[in-house]
Design a protein around this motif. Structure first.
Motif, PDB file in Angstrom:
ATOM      1  N   SER A 163     -61.230 -52.861  74.630  1.00 29.73           N
ATOM      2  CA  SER A 163     -62.486 -52.803  75.374  1.00 29.73           C
ATOM      3  C   SER A 163     -62.623 -51.491  76.148  1.00 29.73           C
ATOM      4  CB  SER A 163     -62.583 -53.990  76.334  1.00 29.73           C
ATOM      5  OG  SER A 163     -61.540 -53.953  77.296  1.00 29.73           O
ATOM      6  N   GLU A 164     -61.527 -50.747  76.289  1.00 31.45           N
ATOM      7  CA  GLU A 164     -61.534 -49.471  77.023  1.00 31.45           C
ATOM      8  C   GLU A 164     -61.658 -48.267  76.084  1.00 31.45           C
ATOM      9  OE1 GLU A 164     -57.830 -49.510  79.104  1.00 31.45           O
ATOM     10  OE2 GLU A 164     -58.255 -51.401  80.128  1.00 31.45           O
ATOM     11  N   THR A 165     -62.124 -48.487  74.855  1.00 26.35           N
ATOM     12  CA  THR A 165     -62.163 -47.412  73.865  1.00 26.35           C
ATOM     13  C   THR A 165     -63.037 -46.248  74.310  1.00 26.35           C
ATOM     14  OG1 THR A 165     -61.750 -48.975  72.064  1.00 26.35           O
ATOM     15  CG2 THR A 165     -62.676 -46.840  71.464  1.00 26.35           C
ATOM     16  N   ALA A 166     -64.197 -46.518  74.904  1.00 28.74           N
ATOM     17  CA  ALA A 166     -65.086 -45.432  75.346  1.00 28.74           C
ATOM     18  C   ALA A 166     -64.382 -44.553  76.364  1.00 28.74           C
ATOM     19  CB  ALA A 166     -66.373 -46.008  75.920  1.00 28.74           C
ATOM     20  N   ARG A 167     -63.725 -45.160  77.327  1.00 26.63           N
ATOM     21  CA  ARG A 167     -62.998 -44.378  78.335  1.00 26.63           C
ATOM     22  C   ARG A 167     -61.848 -43.606  77.700  1.00 26.63           C
ATOM     23  NH1 ARG A 167     -58.598 -45.369  81.823  1.00 26.63           N
ATOM     24  NH2 ARG A 167     -58.665 -44.077  83.703  1.00 26.63           N
ATOM     25  N   ALA A 168     -61.189 -44.205  76.712  1.00 24.57           N
ATOM     26  CA  ALA A 168     -60.097 -43.510  76.029  1.00 24.57           C
ATOM     27  C   ALA A 168     -60.611 -42.255  75.337  1.00 24.57           C
ATOM     28  CB  ALA A 168     -59.446 -44.448  75.015  1.00 24.57           C
ATOM     29  N   HIS A 169     -61.764 -42.329  74.683  1.00 27.20           N
ATOM     30  CA  HIS A 169     -62.358 -41.139  74.058  1.00 27.20           C
ATOM     31  C   HIS A 169     -62.673 -40.074  75.104  1.00 27.20           C
ATOM     32  CE1 HIS A 169     -63.601 -42.277  69.737  1.00 27.20           C
ATOM     33  NE2 HIS A 169     -62.657 -43.118  70.121  1.00 27.20           N
ATOM     34  N   GLN A 170     -63.163 -40.480  76.257  1.00 27.92           N
ATOM     35  CA  GLN A 170     -63.443 -39.528  77.333  1.00 27.92           C
ATOM     36  C   GLN A 170     -62.179 -38.799  77.758  1.00 27.92           C
ATOM     37  OE1 GLN A 170     -65.138 -42.078  80.304  1.00 27.92           O
ATOM     38  NE2 GLN A 170     -67.244 -41.830  79.554  1.00 27.92           N
ATOM     39  N   ARG A 171     -61.099 -39.523  77.896  1.00 29.24           N
ATOM     40  CA  ARG A 171     -59.841 -38.922  78.338  1.00 29.24           C
ATOM     41  C   ARG A 171     -59.286 -37.949  77.312  1.00 29.24           C
ATOM     42  NH1 ARG A 171     -55.604 -43.109  80.206  1.00 29.24           N
ATOM     43  NH2 ARG A 171     -54.673 -41.188  81.041  1.00 29.24           N
ATOM     44  N   VAL A 172     -59.417 -38.310  76.031  1.00 22.64           N
ATOM     45  CA  VAL A 172     -58.965 -37.398  74.976  1.00 22.64           C
ATOM     46  C   VAL A 172     -59.772 -36.108  75.018  1.00 22.64           C
ATOM     47  CG1 VAL A 172     -58.840 -37.059  72.480  1.00 22.64           C
ATOM     48  CG2 VAL A 172     -58.054 -39.213  73.484  1.00 22.64           C
ATOM     49  N   GLU A 173     -61.076 -36.220  75.135  1.00 20.99           N
ATOM     50  CA  GLU A 173     -61.929 -35.034  75.130  1.00 20.99           C
ATOM     51  C   GLU A 173     -61.715 -34.157  76.367  1.00 20.99           C
ATOM     52  OE1 GLU A 173     -65.664 -36.384  72.339  1.00 20.99           O
ATOM     53  OE2 GLU A 173     -65.924 -36.445  74.507  1.00 20.99           O
ATOM     54  N   ARG A 174     -61.300 -34.756  77.467  1.00 21.61           N
ATOM     55  CA  ARG A 174     -61.036 -33.983  78.686  1.00 21.61           C
ATOM     56  C   ARG A 174     -59.655 -33.328  78.675  1.00 21.61           C
ATOM     57  NH1 ARG A 174     -63.098 -38.806  82.668  1.00 21.61           N
ATOM     58  NH2 ARG A 174     -65.343 -38.479  82.425  1.00 21.61           N
ATOM     59  N   GLY A 175     -58.846 -33.608  77.665  1.00 23.93           N
ATOM     60  CA  GLY A 175     -57.522 -33.020  77.578  1.00 23.93           C
ATOM     61  C   GLY A 175     -56.548 -33.557  78.610  1.00 23.93           C
ATOM     62  N   GLU A 176     -56.670 -34.845  78.951  1.00 21.21           N
ATOM     63  CA  GLU A 176     -55.844 -35.429  80.013  1.00 21.21           C
ATOM     64  C   GLU A 176     -54.495 -35.945  79.533  1.00 21.21           C
ATOM     65  OE1 GLU A 176     -58.040 -38.525  81.896  1.00 21.21           O
ATOM     66  OE2 GLU A 176     -59.720 -37.220  82.472  1.00 21.21           O
ATOM     67  N   LEU A 177     -54.209 -35.887  78.251  1.00 25.74           N
ATOM     68  CA  LEU A 177     -53.071 -36.629  77.707  1.00 25.74           C
ATOM     69  C   LEU A 177     -51.991 -35.715  77.152  1.00 25.74           C
ATOM     70  CD1 LEU A 177     -55.181 -39.306  75.840  1.00 25.74           C
ATOM     71  CD2 LEU A 177     -54.010 -39.591  78.030  1.00 25.74           C
ATOM     72  N   HIS A 178     -51.451 -34.851  77.954  1.00 23.73           N
ATOM     73  CA  HIS A 178     -50.420 -33.936  77.458  1.00 23.73           C
ATOM     74  C   HIS A 178     -49.190 -34.712  76.995  1.00 23.73           C
ATOM     75  CE1 HIS A 178     -48.010 -30.330  77.018  1.00 23.73           C
ATOM     76  NE2 HIS A 178     -47.032 -30.982  77.626  1.00 23.73           N
ATOM     77  N   GLY A 179     -48.947 -34.696  75.683  1.00 20.69           N
ATOM     78  CA  GLY A 179     -47.762 -35.330  75.139  1.00 20.69           C
ATOM     79  C   GLY A 179     -47.766 -36.852  75.176  1.00 20.69           C
ATOM     80  N   ARG A 180     -48.879 -37.451  75.642  1.00 27.37           N
ATOM     81  CA  ARG A 180     -48.948 -38.905  75.715  1.00 27.37           C
ATOM     82  C   ARG A 180     -49.904 -39.416  74.635  1.00 27.37           C
ATOM     83  NH1 ARG A 180     -51.028 -40.079  81.421  1.00 27.37           N
ATOM     84  NH2 ARG A 180     -51.876 -37.962  81.185  1.00 27.37           N
ATOM     85  N   ARG A 181     -49.684 -40.672  74.275  1.00 23.89           N
ATOM     86  CA  ARG A 181     -50.554 -41.315  73.288  1.00 23.89           C
ATOM     87  C   ARG A 181     -51.180 -42.556  73.917  1.00 23.89           C
ATOM     88  NH1 ARG A 181     -52.719 -39.966  69.050  1.00 23.89           N
ATOM     89  NH2 ARG A 181     -51.797 -41.246  67.409  1.00 23.89           N
ATOM     90  N   LEU A 182     -52.426 -42.800  73.566  1.00 25.91           N
ATOM     91  CA  LEU A 182     -53.127 -43.998  73.999  1.00 25.91           C
ATOM     92  C   LEU A 182     -53.076 -45.022  72.883  1.00 25.91           C
ATOM     93  CD1 LEU A 182     -56.353 -42.662  75.782  1.00 25.91           C
ATOM     94  CD2 LEU A 182     -54.385 -43.781  76.845  1.00 25.91           C
ATOM     95  N   VAL A 183     -52.536 -46.180  73.185  1.00 28.32           N
ATOM     96  CA  VAL A 183     -52.482 -47.293  72.237  1.00 28.32           C
ATOM     97  C   VAL A 183     -53.277 -48.446  72.838  1.00 28.32           C
ATOM     98  CG1 VAL A 183     -50.986 -49.018  71.163  1.00 28.32           C
ATOM     99  CG2 VAL A 183     -50.298 -46.611  71.202  1.00 28.32           C
ATOM    100  N   LEU A 184     -54.253 -48.936  72.067  1.00 27.07           N
ATOM    101  CA  LEU A 184     -55.136 -49.997  72.544  1.00 27.07           C
ATOM    102  C   LEU A 184     -54.910 -51.268  71.723  1.00 27.07           C
ATOM    103  CD1 LEU A 184     -58.422 -47.903  72.890  1.00 27.07           C
ATOM    104  CD2 LEU A 184     -56.594 -48.249  74.577  1.00 27.07           C
ATOM    105  N   ARG A 185     -54.932 -52.393  72.411  1.00 25.29           N
ATOM    106  CA  ARG A 185     -54.684 -53.677  71.773  1.00 25.29           C
ATOM    107  C   ARG A 185     -55.860 -54.620  71.993  1.00 25.29           C
ATOM    108  NH1 ARG A 185     -48.553 -53.991  74.180  1.00 25.29           N
ATOM    109  NH2 ARG A 185     -49.713 -53.497  76.074  1.00 25.29           N
TER     110      ARG A 185
END
Length: 321
Positions: A298-320
C-alpha cells in the motif's frame, strides 16, 4: 485482489492502491501468490513514461516478485517458491499485487534455504550485473574489470560476480563503502571524488581495463576510453538522460567497443541464464543484500518517491501484501 496500479503515466502520486480483478492465467502462464516485491529505479521509468513500453490500463506496477505457485502450471507445482524479475513492461502486468500471472519461461525456482523476502531484493541488480559482465561485457577469467559506483546495489553485485568469475576487480566508491566493496572481492577501491582519479586507476591497471562498467549514470566516456586495454569493452547500463561525448578516435585505435544495455530488452534465454547464475550464488550464501527496508504494498507510491529522490544509498525497498 489488492494491487498498486496506475490508470495513466505520471508522477508517483498517480499510483493507486485498491481492488482489481484477479489475474486469469493464459496458456503458458503460472498463477503466483505474491510474498514480496522489490522497488527498482526502472519501475519509476515505466510509470513516468521515461521508458516507453506497451501498457494496458489499469496497469499494475513493479517488476520483481517472489511468491508461491497458487495452482499448478506448465512445469511448476502448487506450493513451490518461485521468482521473476521481468514483469511490469512489454505488455506484462506488474508484480505489486497479491497475485500475478507469470509466463512460465520467466519464472524460476528459489533455491532451498534462501529467505524469499531477502532474495527478492537482489534479483534485479544481480541479473543486471550478470548480463552486463558476461552477455555484453564478454568477461573472461583473469581480465581486469573496473566498477564505477561499486557501493550501490548493482555495483556490489558487479564486484561479487566478477571476482567469483576470476577477474581482477578495481572499484570506485565513497570512502564509507570501501570496506564493504573490498569484502565482496575488489582488489583495489578508490574514492571516486579523489583528485587525479583517472591517473590513479591507470596506475592500478597498467595494461588497461578489459571491462568498464559505471553504475552512476554519469558516463565519463573520455576517462573510460582512456583506461581501456586493447580490445577493452565499455558497457553502459545507467544514465537514461545522459548525453556523454564519445572520443571516437581513441576508441577505435584501441579496437575498443561500446555497448549499451537495458535489462528490459534482455531475451528470455538471457534472463534464464542470469537466473541460473543468481540462483547458484544464492545457494552458496552469496548475493546477500546489504540493507533492506520492508514495507507494505500500500506504500508503493511513497516508495517510488523515495527512489526518485535518491534516498536509498545501498538499501533496497521490499514491499509485502
Amino acid at each position: 485482489m489488492r494491487a498498486a496500479y496506475i490508470e495513466k503515466l505520471g508522477p508517483p502520486d498517480v499510483i493507486r492502491w485498491g481492488e482489481l480483478p484477479p489475474p486469469a492465467p493464459k496458456p503458458g502462464e503460472v498463477l503466483v501468490d505474491v510474498l514480496a516485491t522489490a522497488v527498482d529505479p526502472v519501475d519509476t521509468f515505466v510509470r513516468s513514461g521515461v521508458f516507453r513500453t506497451p501498457l494496458t490500463f489499469p496497469f499494475v506496477v513493479g517488476r520483481d516478485l517472489v511468491g508461491t505457485v497458487a495452482s499448478g502450471g506448465p512445469g511448476f507445482a502448487a506450493g513451490e517458491t518461485v521468482w521473476c524479475n521481468s514483469l511490469g513492461h512489454d505488455g506484462r502486468q506488474g508484480a505489486a499485487a497479491e497475485q500475478a500471472a507469470v509466463p512460465a519461461d520467466r519464472l524460476y525456482r528459489l533455491p532451498p534455504g534462501v529467505r524469499p523476502e531477502e532474495a527478492v531484493a537482489v534479483f534485479h541488480p544481480a541479473a543486471t550485473a550478470h548480463l552486463a559482465l558476461f552477455a555484453h561485457g564478454g568477461l573472461r577469467p583473469g581480465e581486469t574489470v573496473l566498477v564505477g559506483g561499486a557501493g550501490g546495489n548493482v555495483g556490489s553485485a558487479l564486484v561479487e560476480l566478477a571476482a567469483c568469475a576470476g577477474a581482477r576487480v578495481l572499484a570506485t566508491a565513497a570512502p564509507r563503502d570501501h570496506a564493504h566493496v573490498r569484502s565482496l572481492g575488489a582488489a583495489e577501491v578508490v574514492d571516486y571524488h579523489a583528485d587525479g582519479l583517472v591517473e590513479r586507476l591507470a596506475a592500478l591497471a597498467p595494461d588497461g581495463v578489459d571491462v568498464h562498467v559505471d553504475t552512476s549514470g554519469r558516463n565519463d566516456l573520455r576517462a573510460a576510453v582512456a583506461l581501456l586495454a586493447h580490445r577493452g569493452r565499455v558497457v553502459l547500463l545507467a544514465g537514461a538522460r545522459d548525453e556523454a561525448a564519445l572520443p571516437v578516435g581513441p576508441l577505435y585505435m584501441k579496437d575498443g567497443s561500446l555497448r549499451g544495455f537495458a535489462i528490459s530488452h534482455a531475451t528470455v534465454a538471457e534472463l534464464a541464464g542470469a537466473a541460473d547464475a543468481v540462483n547458484e550464488r544464492l545457494a552458496r550464501g552469496g548475493l546477500r543484500p546489504r540493507a533492506v527496508e520492508y514495507g507494505s504494498l500500500s506504500e508503493t507510491a511513497r516508495a517510488h518517491q523515495r527512489v526518485e529522490r535518491g534516498e536509498l544509498h545501498g538499501r533496497r525497498l521490499v514491499l509485502r501484501p
